[in-house]
Design a protein around this motif. Structure first.
Motif: not given
Length: 134
Positions: A2-4, A6-7, A28-29, A31, A68, A71
């Motif tokens: 999901e993070r991948e 949306t990012s 990805l990170f 935030q 991380q 990912e």
């Protein structure tokens, strides 16, 4: 996953060069990196200074957890193999293909004395058309 999803950057120009783990981690990170930067600036007594941001981001990147890191590696592989989303590719192609091909052809002529002929192919939907003449 999901993070991948949306990012993942939508603009085709982001994919012009092969992406590194650093490039992808920043997307990805974002935030987490932002939070780390703010915490570091507050602890050092400097506020909102852009000159420290890259250093803090690099510190965060160098101290990523194994999950991380995995990912990021997975996203690097996927983003590099898939490239930009199809809609972005179509728009980028429409705006840049002719000039890019002309520049490349001219560079080969000037530097190597060669004339080249290219066949260009791409996926397209039935309602999309593209015409490039060199």
């Amino acid at each position: 996953e999901e993070r991948e999803a949306t990012s993942r950057p939508k603009e085709a120009s982001f994919y012009k060069k092969t992406l590194s783990e650093w490039d992808v981690a920043q997307k990805l990170f974002k935030q987490e990196i932002d939070s780390y930067d703010k915490a570091q600036q507050q602890s050092k007594g400097v506020q909102y200074s852009i000159k420290y941001r890259t250093g803090h981001a690099r510190e965060w990147f160098n101290n990523m957890t194994p999950s991380q890191q995995q990912e990021v590696k997975s996203a690097v592989k996927k983003w590099n193999s898939e490239g930009a989303p199809e809609e972005s590719q179509a728009m980028y192609r429409k705006n840049n293909l002719k000039k890019t091909l002309e520049d490349f052809s001219e560079q080969i002529r000037r530097t190597m004395g060669c004339r080249i002929v290219m066949f260009v192919s791409h996926k397209k939907k039935a309602n999309q058309t593209l015409s490039v003449t060199l």
